[in-house]
Every structure is written in structure tokens, then in C-alpha cells.
Design a protein around this motif. Structure first.
Motif, PDB file in Angstrom:
ATOM      1  N   ALA A 226     -47.363  33.483  84.099  1.00 27.30           N
ATOM      2  CA  ALA A 226     -48.313  32.589  84.842  1.00 27.30           C
ATOM      3  C   ALA A 226     -49.835  33.216  84.941  1.00 27.30           C
ATOM      4  O   ALA A 226     -50.607  32.495  84.411  1.00 27.30           O
ATOM      5  N   PHE A 227     -49.838  34.492  85.154  1.00 25.56           N
ATOM      6  CA  PHE A 227     -51.115  35.026  85.108  1.00 25.56           C
ATOM      7  C   PHE A 227     -51.947  34.998  83.823  1.00 25.56           C
ATOM      8  O   PHE A 227     -52.996  34.854  83.404  1.00 25.56           O
ATOM      9  N   LEU A 228     -50.931  35.534  82.646  1.00 28.74           N
ATOM     10  CA  LEU A 228     -51.338  35.521  81.457  1.00 28.74           C
ATOM     11  C   LEU A 228     -51.861  34.108  81.065  1.00 28.74           C
ATOM     12  O   LEU A 228     -52.921  34.004  80.309  1.00 28.74           O
ATOM     13  N   ALA A 229     -50.950  33.022  81.035  1.00 27.90           N
ATOM     14  CA  ALA A 229     -51.282  31.748  80.795  1.00 27.90           C
ATOM     15  C   ALA A 229     -52.678  31.348  81.264  1.00 27.90           C
ATOM     16  O   ALA A 229     -53.456  30.465  80.877  1.00 27.90           O
ATOM     17  N   GLN A 230     -52.545  31.568  82.630  1.00 26.61           N
ATOM     18  CA  GLN A 230     -53.716  31.292  83.622  1.00 26.61           C
ATOM     19  C   GLN A 230     -55.100  31.726  82.996  1.00 26.61           C
ATOM     20  O   GLN A 230     -55.972  30.939  82.838  1.00 26.61           O
ATOM     21  N   ARG A 231     -55.293  33.051  82.328  1.00 24.47           N
ATOM     22  CA  ARG A 231     -56.252  33.501  81.822  1.00 24.47           C
ATOM     23  C   ARG A 231     -56.638  32.808  80.584  1.00 24.47           C
ATOM     24  O   ARG A 231     -57.915  32.478  80.410  1.00 24.47           O
ATOM     25  N   ILE A 232     -55.728  32.237  79.753  1.00 26.67           N
ATOM     26  CA  ILE A 232     -56.213  31.302  78.780  1.00 26.67           C
ATOM     27  C   ILE A 232     -56.703  30.126  79.166  1.00 26.67           C
ATOM     28  O   ILE A 232     -57.636  29.369  78.592  1.00 26.67           O
ATOM     29  N   SER A 233     -56.028  29.528  80.058  1.00 24.06           N
ATOM     30  CA  SER A 233     -56.372  28.092  80.486  1.00 24.06           C
ATOM     31  C   SER A 233     -58.141  28.323  81.146  1.00 24.06           C
ATOM     32  O   SER A 233     -58.887  27.520  81.054  1.00 24.06           O
ATOM     33  N   SER A 234     -58.255  29.445  81.972  1.00 18.52           N
ATOM     34  CA  SER A 234     -59.579  29.694  82.397  1.00 18.52           C
ATOM     35  C   SER A 234     -60.542  29.829  81.318  1.00 18.52           C
ATOM     36  O   SER A 234     -61.517  29.003  81.385  1.00 18.52           O
TER      37      SER A 234
END
Ligand code: NAD
Ligand code: UDX
Length: 463
Positions: A226-234
Motif C-alpha cells: 500500500a505504501f509503495l503504490a501510494q507513492r506512485i499515485s502521489s
């Protein structure tokens, strides 16, 4: 207990490479990888290791070193379970496509089948290791099945999530950031943890092996993704703002990444993340939060997926808009179909969704990917069920030569960041295309100045 026999159920992207590395690093342990899929097992056993079913740099070498020595691939699941002291469960846990939790929850039917089979077959004590990514508290369900349907033998359940990324699986496995092992805090639980720690200690330094309780381990895997994907969406969210304001997302990413609290990795703006894990695991997290009534938590994480869907759709819309609001009958060449470079995996690849949008607009899609077959591309599109297989086949063609794929195209879209794309003779490609010749770089990998110099209309993400 000294471990001499390990079995892994599931010879996929995780089971195959993970067990190959364990076998290479632990020649004293016999490692058997089993799967129901006969074709997949036959491919793992192919004499020519270039034909193993998973493309990962360096994997063929490791398989050829260990296979037949202490690494075996087989469809005889029961025999492997019977003989092993440690059984890894590494089967797929896709998003449910039916019933309660459809489209969100993880489908645990393959996990349950494994648990029941282990219970039925085991005639002595076993350590069962969750390698698959699972919802927090799944170990409880596995334990209940094992204890209630088993032959009275003792089972210890460990959680040992896998953090490898495709394309770099071998180096991730050889030099992991950490190995996470969760287990029971009882004396038997601790002994089981120690046994697994001893396996990894053959090549992983002690300070990188982290032991926790089972629930922390299970939840850490979902949290990491979730954290990794959140960085990409951010960063992708910022890319849209960059396009409106004249800022350049690569420059913004560099500027913020130099802050040691933020860090520079995983800040590459793109056409959207793909792969079999991020979306599935975040949806699962959202579902778990909802089942506990944690609606704010659920909404917070769901936004990562909403942003990613938006980024994929935005990319196809931009192509249509730029090509004078119509792509009907136009040839658009996709360079790349895999969800990232150095893998033949296409699960949830952004390319699938961008192609689907453009086919809806009656575009003709030509695809070149160095590792993905035409069959895979058609299967991916047909799986969406947007239209029938014949209609998809009429709209998409694939090429084994990139220059041929680009010939007469109105536009090129870069969907995967394969290194070879930067090495092409772009003048030659330009000369063979319709004019004006457009490039939509969904990975920001090409040299904008060079391409504009040649005459291309070049658009990147976030600038
Ligand atoms: P995969 O689909 O490539 O492989 C799973 C294999 O399990 C398939 O070959 C399937 O035939 C086999 N299988 C299913 N049920 C079986 C049964 N009852 N008996 C024997 N074989 C059975 O999946 P994958 O990508 O290797 O992922 C496996 C798990 O690891 C998932 O939970 C995933 O979330 C997790 N994971 C994946 C990655 C990744 O990069 N792919 C990384 C970390 C974790
Ligand atoms: C991910 C996790 O990284 C790994 O730890 C976990 O075990 C499985 O899921 P994977 O999906 O194989 O691994 O590849 P990853 O490198 O994470 O890339 C996922 C997607 O995000 C790809 O489509 C990639 O192109 C994209 N991505 C990645 C970006 O768009 N920008 C980035 O900065 C990084």
C-alpha cells in the motif's frame, strides 16, 4: 530440527524464483516445487532453461545450477507434502470475482484447498509457511482447517511474506532488504521460527531477518505494498498538476527525493502502476478495513486505486485529444505491453486498459514487446470482456520487430520502460511514420530534446 526437505505449493512468479534461490544457497536441502498446472511444471523442467515459464534476469542460470541436484519441479503434490518438513504455500490469491467481497476481497479458495490437502496427507509434524500475500488473520483459518481435518499431527503456521519485485526477483532474493517471519509466541512456535530462520541464514545476514507475531507479519506485507503504490499515485497526481502549470514532474520528483525523509526511490511518474500485487492487495486492505467498520481508513487507501485508474484513463484521453479528437482507423503503436521492464508478466498492465480505451475509439493497435507473445496480449484483452475475441483480433496486431510495428503509425505510445527503446534509431522510425508523428511517452524514458529535434511531437507524463 535440522531441515533437509522443503516443499513449495505453487510454481509461479514467487514460488519458482524463491525456491530456486533457496536451493542454490542451501545445497543440503532438497527443495521440491509442485503445481497443478502440468504445462507450467513441464516448462520448469525444460532441458533448455531459456524456456522456463518465467522470465527474470539471472534466473535461468540459477535453475540450471540447482535443478536435478536439489531443486525439483513436479506435479506430484501429495508426495512432496508427505516428505517435506517445511511446506511453503505460494499459490495465487486473486481478487474475488464472485459473491461477498466481489472485486475487493482476496479469494482464498486456493489457500484453503492447500490447507485441506496438507491436513489429509501429513503423517508427521509440519511447519506450514504462508508465502502468498494474505489478509491479516488468515493463519487462524489455516490452523483451524489443519487441526480439525488433520491426522492428529502438530502443525505450526508461519507467515513469511515475499517482498521480491518482478524483473529484479533474483537480486531481491539474493540480497533482500529484510526477511520477515511471523510465528506463534509459544515454545513450539519459536522453534518453528528458528527452523525457518536457519534456512535463510545460509545467505541472509542475521540483522536482516526480522521475527514478529503472525498478525504483524501478515499485515506488514499489505502495508508495504500500500505504501509503495501510494507513492506512485502521489507522484502521478502531481504529474497532472505539472502538466497544467508548466512544472516538470521529473524535476519535482528529484527535488523532493533529495529530502532524506522522503527518499528518491519509487517516485517515477508513469502511465499508472500495474502488476499482480498492488491493486489486489490495496483492494484487500480496503475490504479488511471496511469489515472492521473503519470507513475512513478504507476510503484513504481506496484513493490510491482511484488515482491510478484516473492516470491510465487520462493517458488514453490525451492521445485521442492530441490526435485531433479522433483515432478512428489510425494506427497507434504500443512499445511495451508488460507491466514493467525485464518481465514477461502482463497482469494488470496499464497497456491493457489504454488499449481497451483506444479500441473503443476504433483505433488500430500495433504492439511490440520483447517478451510478450501475441497470444498473451489477446488473452489480456479478451479477459476484460469489453468486446468479443474476433473484434479484439481485428483491432490489435503484434510484431516481433519494433521498426515494422512503427511503420505508417500515426502515433507511438511507450507503455513499458524496456531499456532497448532508448537505443532505437528514432530518425528511421520517424521517416517511416505518418506526419505529424506523435510520441506519447508513458514512462518518461525517451530523450525529449532529441526526438523533438528529429521532428516528433513528443509528450511525456507530467511536463
Ligand atoms: P502465480 O499465479 O504466478 O502462481 C501461483 C501458482 O499456484 C499457479 O501456477 C497455480 O497453478 C498454482 N496453484 C494454485 N492452487 C494450487 C494448488 N491447490 N496446488 C498446487 N498448485 C496450485 O502467482 P504468484 O505471482 O507467484 O503469486 C503467488 C502469491 O505470492 C500471491 O499471493 C501473491 O500476492 C504473492 N506475491 C506475488 C509477488 C509477485 O511479484 N508476483 C510478490 C510477492 C508476493
Ligand atoms: C511489487 C512490490 O514492489 C514488491 O515488493 C512486492 O513483493 C510485489 O509487488 P512488482 O509489482 O513486481 O512488485 O513491481 P514494482 O517494481 O513494485 O512495480 C509495480 C508497478 O509500479 C509497475 O507497473 C511499475 O512500472 C510501476 N512503478 C514503479 C511506477 O510507475 N513508478 C515507480 O516509481 C515505481
Amino acid at each position: 530440527m535440522e531441515i533437509t526437505k522443503i516443499c513449495c505449493i505453487g510454481a509461479g512468479y514467487v514460488g519458482g524464483p524463491t525456491m530456486a534461490v533457496i536451493a542454490q544457497k542451501c545445497p543440503h536441502i532438497q527443495v521440491t516445487v509442485v503445481d497443478l498446472n502440468e504445462e507450467r511444471i513441464a516448462a520448469w523442467n525444460d532441458k533448455d532453461t531459456a524456456n522456463i515459464p518465467i522470465y527474470e534476469p539471472g534466473l535461468d542460470k540459477i535453475v540450471s545450477e540447482a535443478r536435478g541436484r536439489n531443486l525439483f519441479f513436479s506435479t506430484d503434490v501429495e508426495k512432496a507434502i508427505d516428505e517435506a518438513q517445511i511446506i511453503f504455500i505460494s499459490v495465487n490469491t486473486p481478487t474475488k470475482t464472485y459473491g461477498k467481497g466481489k472485486g475487493m476481497a482476496a479469494d482464498l479458495k486456493y489457500i484453503e484447498l492447500c490447507a485441506r490437502q496438507i491436513a489429509r496427507v501429513a503423517k508427521d509434524n509440519k511447519i506450514v509457511v504462508e508465502k502468498s500475500t494474505l489478509p491479516v488473520r488468515t493463519a487462524e483459518a489455516i490452523k483451524s482447517i489443519l487441526d480439525n481435518t488433520g491426522n492428529g499431527v502438530q502443525f505450526q503456521i508461519l507467515s513469511n511474506p515475499e517482498f521480491l519485485a518482478e524483473g529484479t526477483a533474483v537480486s531481491d532474493l539474493l540480497q533482500p532488504d529484510r526477511i520477515l517471519i511471523g510465528g506463534d509466541t509459544t515454545a513450539e512456535g519459536k522453534k518453528a521460527i528458528e527452523a525457518l530462520v536457519a534456512v535463510y541464514s545460509n545467505w541472509v545476514p542475521a540483522d536482516k531477518i526480522l521475527t514478529t507475531n503472525v498478525w504483524s507479519s501478515e499485515l506488514s506485507k499489505l502495508t508495504a505494498n500500500a505504501f509503495l503504490a501510494q507513492r506512485i499515485s502521489s507522484i502521478n497526481a502531481m504529474s497532472e498538476l505539472c502538466e497544467k502549470t508548466g512544472a516538470d514532474v521529473n524535476e519535482v520528483a528529484k527535488a523532493i527525493g533529495m529530502d532524506s525523509r522522503i527518499g528518491s526511490k519509487f517516485l517515477k511518474a508513469s502511465v499508472g502502476f500495474g502488476g499482480s500485487c498492488f491493486q489486489k492487495d490495496i483492494l484487500n486492505l480496503v475490504y479488511i478495513a471496511k469489515t472492521y467498520g473503519l470507513h475512513e481508513v478504507a476510503d484513504y487507501w481506496e484513493q490510491v486505486i482511484i488515482m491510478n485508474d484516473h492516470q491510465k484513463r487520462r493517458f488514453s484521453s490525451r492521445i485521442v485529444q492530441t490526435l485531433y479528437n479522433t483515432v478512428s482507423g489510425k494506427k497507434i503503436t504500443f512499445l511495451g505491453w508488460a507491466f514493467k521492464k525485464d518481465t514477461n508478466d502482463t497482469r494488470e498492465s496499464a497497456a491493457i486498459y489504454v488499449a481497451d480505451d483506444l479500441i473503443n475509439e476504433h483505433a488500430n493497435i500495433a504492439v511490440y514487446d520483447p517478451k510478450v507473445s501475441n497470444k498473451k496480449i489477446m488473452d489480456d484483452l479478451n479477459y476484460l470482456e469489453t468486446r468479443n475475441a474476433e473484434q479484439n483480433a481485428n483491432s490489435v496486431s503484434s510484431f516481433s520487430d519494433p521498426y515494422e510495428a512503427c511503420q505508417n503509425a500515426h502515433a507511438i505510445a511507450i507503455l513499458t520502460e524496456w531499456d532497448e527503446f532508448t537505443q532505437y534509431d528514432w530518425q528511421k522510425i520517424y521517416d517511416s511514420m505518418q506526419k505529424p508523428a506523435f510520441i506519447f511517452d508513458g514512462r518518461n524514458v525517451l530523450n525529449a530534446a532529441e526526438l523533438r529535434g528529429i521532428g516528433f511531437v513528443y509528450q511525456a507524463i507530467g511536463s
